[in-house]
Design an enzyme around this catalytic site. Structure first.
Site, mmCIF file in Angstrom:
data_model
loop_
_atom_site.group_PDB
_atom_site.id
_atom_site.type_symbol
_atom_site.label_atom_id
_atom_site.label_comp_id
_atom_site.label_asym_id
_atom_site.label_seq_id
_atom_site.Cartn_x
_atom_site.Cartn_y
_atom_site.Cartn_z
ATOM 1 N N ARG A 74 4.606 5.450 21.990
ATOM 2 C CA ARG A 74 3.604 5.808 20.985
ATOM 3 C C ARG A 74 2.716 4.594 20.703
ATOM 4 O O ARG A 74 3.189 3.444 20.654
ATOM 5 C CB ARG A 74 4.280 6.255 19.687
ATOM 6 N N HIS A 75 1.435 4.850 20.525
ATOM 7 C CA HIS A 75 0.458 3.793 20.248
ATOM 8 C C HIS A 75 0.770 3.046 18.959
ATOM 9 O O HIS A 75 1.590 3.478 18.135
ATOM 10 C CB HIS A 75 -0.943 4.399 20.151
ATOM 11 N N GLN A 114 -4.222 12.787 12.365
ATOM 12 C CA GLN A 114 -5.128 12.080 13.260
ATOM 13 C C GLN A 114 -5.572 12.923 14.451
ATOM 14 O O GLN A 114 -6.759 13.093 14.695
ATOM 15 C CB GLN A 114 -4.432 10.812 13.744
ATOM 16 N N ARG A 163 -7.021 4.312 20.651
ATOM 17 C CA ARG A 163 -5.824 3.641 20.114
ATOM 18 C C ARG A 163 -4.737 3.510 21.166
ATOM 19 O O ARG A 163 -3.978 2.528 21.156
ATOM 20 C CB ARG A 163 -5.320 4.386 18.869
ATOM 21 N N GLU A 169 -3.501 13.318 22.236
ATOM 22 C CA GLU A 169 -2.757 13.977 21.169
ATOM 23 C C GLU A 169 -3.169 15.441 21.026
ATOM 24 O O GLU A 169 -4.258 15.848 21.464
ATOM 25 C CB GLU A 169 -2.996 13.231 19.845
ATOM 26 N N HIS A 195 0.953 9.570 22.327
ATOM 27 C CA HIS A 195 0.880 9.896 20.901
ATOM 28 C C HIS A 195 2.139 10.622 20.449
ATOM 29 O O HIS A 195 2.772 11.353 21.225
ATOM 30 C CB HIS A 195 -0.355 10.761 20.643
#
Length: 210
Positions: free
Chosen positions: A7-8, A20, A57, A82, A139
């Site tokens: 995950r970022h 987001q 991101r 995502e 994500h």
């Protein structure tokens, strides 16, 4: 091949508890620090390259990891982005279920489309980087849906993944095996998962590629 879904790092919307999705919010200072710190816990000798989703991101997290580990960045994949949460993006996560009971957001990507899309990304990576050991930055919701698709469990029953959490997969023949979830062995996570399919006999979740 071995592949780790990561995950970022943190963004300001993560910090504020906002939904987001596809909104392209950059890393904040903490997110960049998280990526650098995470690199110190990754054994560079176990990995060959870094890829990511196409959102900023994830790209920046991948670039930081690659620089810290001295690994090449080898592409970005639309199918790793995502889930699209439509009109709910930018809303407080704490208020989501009150404003949209059942999370039926207008413009939302169907839940049952997310996992198969993510698996398509894995298959493409396996073809384009055959035999490589790949760090793939993506994500949280996408990763949980991919894990659920691979293991045959409801993705909502997978634990929430922290920023820079690492979930490892292994491809054996035509199958993807889930080895860890956010750094925790799959066998330890399994008791909390809600089954909607079958598990591999050796306790490692498996999905046979189409």
């Amino acid at each position: 091949m071995r592949l780790a879904l990561i995950r970022h790092g943190q963004t300001d919307w993560n910090l504020r508890g906002l939904m987001q999705g596809r909104t392209d919010i950059p890393l904040n200072l903490t997110g960049r620090q998280q990526a650098r710190a995470a690199a110190t816990g990754i054994d560079r000798a176990r990995w060959d390259l870094v890829v990511s989703s196409t959102l900023g991101r994830a790209r920046e997290t991948a670039a930081i990891l690659a620089a810290e580990l001295d690994l090449p960045v080898a592409g970005a994949y639309d199918d790793l982005v995502e889930q699209d949460f439509g009109v709910a993006e930018g809303s407080s996560v704490a208020e989501i279920d009150v404003r949209w009971p059942g999370r039926a957001f207008e413009g939302k990507e169907p839940d049952d489309a997310v996992g198969p899309r993510g698996v398509r990304a894995l298959e493409r990576i396996a073809v384009e980087h055959a035999g490589a050991r790949v760090l793939a930055v993506a994500h949280g919701t996408l990763i949980r849906h991919v894990l659920g698709e691979l293991s045959g469990h409801d993705p909502r029953s997978y634990p929430r993944l922290d920023n820079l959490a690492v979930s490892e997969l292994e491809r054996a023949g035509a199958a993807w095996l889930v080895r860890t979830v956010g750094g925790v062995p799959y066998a330890d996570v399994l008791p909390s998962l809600v089954a909607v399919g079958a598990d591999d006999a050796d306790g490692a979740a498996t999905h046979v590629a189409a």
